[in-house]
Scaffold this motif. Sequence first.
Motif, PDB file in Angstrom:
ATOM      1  N   ALA A 201     -13.356 -11.663 -14.146  1.00  7.41           N
ATOM      2  CA  ALA A 201     -14.454 -10.708 -14.304  1.00  7.41           C
ATOM      3  C   ALA A 201     -14.929 -10.271 -12.932  1.00  7.41           C
ATOM      4  O   ALA A 201     -15.037 -11.074 -12.014  1.00  7.41           O
ATOM      5  N   GLY A 202     -15.213  -8.977 -12.808  1.00 10.13           N
ATOM      6  CA  GLY A 202     -15.666  -8.469 -11.522  1.00 10.13           C
ATOM      7  C   GLY A 202     -16.075  -7.024 -11.665  1.00 10.13           C
ATOM      8  O   GLY A 202     -17.177  -6.719 -12.133  1.00 10.13           O
ATOM      9  N   ASN A 203     -15.176  -6.113 -11.293  1.00 11.56           N
ATOM     10  CA  ASN A 203     -15.501  -4.691 -11.388  1.00 11.56           C
ATOM     11  C   ASN A 203     -15.974  -4.321 -12.788  1.00 11.56           C
ATOM     12  O   ASN A 203     -16.883  -3.511 -12.955  1.00 11.56           O
ATOM     13  N   VAL A 204     -15.327  -4.885 -13.792  1.00  9.71           N
ATOM     14  CA  VAL A 204     -15.778  -4.806 -15.190  1.00  9.71           C
ATOM     15  C   VAL A 204     -15.618  -6.199 -15.788  1.00  9.71           C
ATOM     16  O   VAL A 204     -15.163  -7.128 -15.123  1.00  9.71           O
TER      17      VAL A 204
ATOM     18  N   GLY B  33      12.386 -12.290  -3.301  1.00  7.27           N
ATOM     19  CA  GLY B  33      11.192 -11.924  -2.565  1.00  7.27           C
ATOM     20  C   GLY B  33      10.209 -13.076  -2.450  1.00  7.27           C
ATOM     21  O   GLY B  33      10.415 -14.174  -2.978  1.00  7.27           O
ATOM     22  N   LEU B  34       9.106 -12.821  -1.758  1.00  9.97           N
ATOM     23  CA  LEU B  34       8.045 -13.803  -1.557  1.00  9.97           C
ATOM     24  C   LEU B  34       7.397 -14.153  -2.883  1.00  9.97           C
ATOM     25  O   LEU B  34       6.874 -13.265  -3.570  1.00  9.97           O
ATOM     26  N   PRO B  35       7.389 -15.438  -3.292  1.00  9.97           N
ATOM     27  CA  PRO B  35       6.701 -15.800  -4.533  1.00  9.97           C
ATOM     28  C   PRO B  35       5.199 -15.513  -4.410  1.00  9.97           C
ATOM     29  O   PRO B  35       4.535 -16.018  -3.504  1.00  9.97           O
ATOM     30  N   LEU B  36       4.685 -14.702  -5.320  1.00 12.82           N
ATOM     31  CA  LEU B  36       3.333 -14.172  -5.189  1.00 12.82           C
ATOM     32  C   LEU B  36       2.624 -14.204  -6.527  1.00 12.82           C
ATOM     33  O   LEU B  36       3.189 -13.835  -7.567  1.00 12.82           O
ATOM     34  N   ILE B  37       1.356 -14.638  -6.506  1.00 11.58           N
ATOM     35  CA  ILE B  37       0.450 -14.490  -7.649  1.00 11.58           C
ATOM     36  C   ILE B  37      -0.636 -13.509  -7.226  1.00 11.58           C
ATOM     37  O   ILE B  37      -1.250 -13.674  -6.160  1.00 11.58           O
ATOM     38  N   ILE B  38      -0.863 -12.497  -8.053  1.00  8.90           N
ATOM     39  CA  ILE B  38      -1.894 -11.505  -7.756  1.00  8.90           C
ATOM     40  C   ILE B  38      -3.102 -11.801  -8.632  1.00  8.90           C
ATOM     41  O   ILE B  38      -3.020 -11.728  -9.863  1.00  8.90           O
ATOM     42  N   ASP B  39      -4.212 -12.145  -8.008  1.00 10.62           N
ATOM     43  CA  ASP B  39      -5.456 -12.481  -8.698  1.00 10.62           C
ATOM     44  C   ASP B  39      -6.409 -11.307  -8.509  1.00 10.62           C
ATOM     45  O   ASP B  39      -6.782 -10.993  -7.368  1.00 10.62           O
ATOM     46  N   CYS B  40      -6.838 -10.662  -9.589  1.00  8.70           N
ATOM     47  CA  CYS B  40      -7.470  -9.352  -9.440  1.00  8.70           C
ATOM     48  C   CYS B  40      -8.470  -9.071 -10.559  1.00  8.70           C
ATOM     49  O   CYS B  40      -8.566  -9.819 -11.533  1.00  8.70           O
ATOM     50  N   ASP B  41      -9.198  -7.962 -10.389  1.00  5.32           N
ATOM     51  CA  ASP B  41     -10.184  -7.539 -11.391  1.00  5.32           C
ATOM     52  C   ASP B  41     -10.079  -6.022 -11.633  1.00  5.32           C
ATOM     53  O   ASP B  41     -10.988  -5.282 -11.347  1.00  5.32           O
ATOM     54  N   PRO B  42      -8.939  -5.550 -12.137  1.00  4.68           N
ATOM     55  CA  PRO B  42      -8.700  -4.102 -12.234  1.00  4.68           C
ATOM     56  C   PRO B  42      -9.736  -3.394 -13.089  1.00  4.68           C
ATOM     57  O   PRO B  42      -9.913  -3.747 -14.244  1.00  4.68           O
TER      58      PRO B  42
ATOM     59  N   ASP C 141      -7.651  -1.972  -7.477  1.00  6.24           N
ATOM     60  CA  ASP C 141      -6.761  -3.071  -7.884  1.00  6.24           C
ATOM     61  C   ASP C 141      -5.519  -2.514  -8.580  1.00  6.24           C
ATOM     62  O   ASP C 141      -4.412  -3.017  -8.390  1.00  6.24           O
ATOM     63  N   THR C 142      -5.720  -1.492  -9.398  1.00 12.04           N
ATOM     64  CA  THR C 142      -4.599  -0.907 -10.130  1.00 12.04           C
ATOM     65  C   THR C 142      -3.580  -0.306  -9.179  1.00 12.04           C
ATOM     66  O   THR C 142      -2.366  -0.498  -9.329  1.00 12.04           O
ATOM     67  N   VAL C 143      -4.053   0.416  -8.171  1.00 12.20           N
ATOM     68  CA  VAL C 143      -3.123   0.966  -7.177  1.00 12.20           C
ATOM     69  C   VAL C 143      -2.406  -0.167  -6.446  1.00 12.20           C
ATOM     70  O   VAL C 143      -1.189  -0.106  -6.222  1.00 12.20           O
ATOM     71  N   ALA C 144      -3.128  -1.227  -6.101  1.00  8.33           N
ATOM     72  CA  ALA C 144      -2.498  -2.374  -5.432  1.00  8.33           C
ATOM     73  C   ALA C 144      -1.410  -2.986  -6.310  1.00  8.33           C
ATOM     74  O   ALA C 144      -0.318  -3.328  -5.835  1.00  8.33           O
ATOM     75  N   LEU C 145      -1.690  -3.140  -7.615  1.00  8.25           N
ATOM     76  CA  LEU C 145      -0.692  -3.682  -8.529  1.00  8.25           C
ATOM     77  C   LEU C 145       0.536  -2.786  -8.607  1.00  8.25           C
ATOM     78  O   LEU C 145       1.681  -3.269  -8.600  1.00  8.25           O
TER      79      LEU C 145
END
Length: 314
Positions: A39-42, A3-12, A16-20
């Motif tokens: 750091a972001g949402n929490v 698959g497409l090499p992907l890094i997911i940068d997030c703030d669950p 974000d959790t659903v996206a993951l």
Amino acid sequence: MPGLPLIIDCDPGVDDTVALLLALAAPERLDVLAITTVAGNVGGDLTARNACLVREIAGRPDIPVHAGEARPLVRAPVAADHFHGPTGLGDLPVGQPLRGPEEEGAVDFLVRTLRARPAGEVTLAVTGPMTNLARALQTAPDIGPRIGRVVAMGGARREGGNITASAEYNIHADPHAADIVARSGVDLVLMGLDVTHQVTATEARRARIAGITNTPAKVASQLMAFSARTEVELGTGGPPPLHDPCVILWLLAPHLFTLRDCHLAIETESPLTLGHTAVEFRLGEQRAANARWATGADSDGAFDLICDLLGRGA
């Protein structure tokens, strides 16, 4: 074929959790190299812990998690725990993950990985403030041309803001970072509120997901129910938008979305409009395109895909 090499940068983060969960359900399409958190949402300690918990829920303990920046580049931190709950995971029961984040921080991981991989191979999915990516670009400007694409959730034009009158949360939380990314020359696709407000978890759609009996779907259903209650109490009163999942959905099914070339600029000076995204479609010599902006979505098709992906879970 990998698959497409992907890094997911997030703030669950609830969405974000659903996206993951969606991304980790499609290993044949998305080769998730790592999850980096910010750091972001929490706070940053919670977003890193939450990412470790989500990979366990998804049955993907093989995915490394790298904790990143604990505060924005310039401005004071702005949390969104009123929309995500004090843990960041709504009303889910939260314990400690079996395995924590790696010792290597997110910024160092990004720099090392982008330098080691062939130029243009790795895509970044950014569903939180852009602090990690901006810091990596500041630290190692040579990685910019090596990034295949950045697909980010952030910004607002037609819809107005969801944290101030004109600013969307992810950009408002670190506008200086978003400005660095917008000016960097990376291939940038933005899923802003203009499109995420079209992909809403209506009661009927939530019922479809609630009918899927595996653990990832049950978690997604509970998170969407939490968001629905929060939207009634603090938001528009309508069904909750699925902001961050739009990034993953576009990567898997770009035909579900309509994009337009634009010139993107980020407001970093005005206290009144800090984090505003100035999205200009009238392009020319003075305003060259530096991003693609999502304007439309096939919301029924998006939820068909969401149900398909969640239905694969363990």
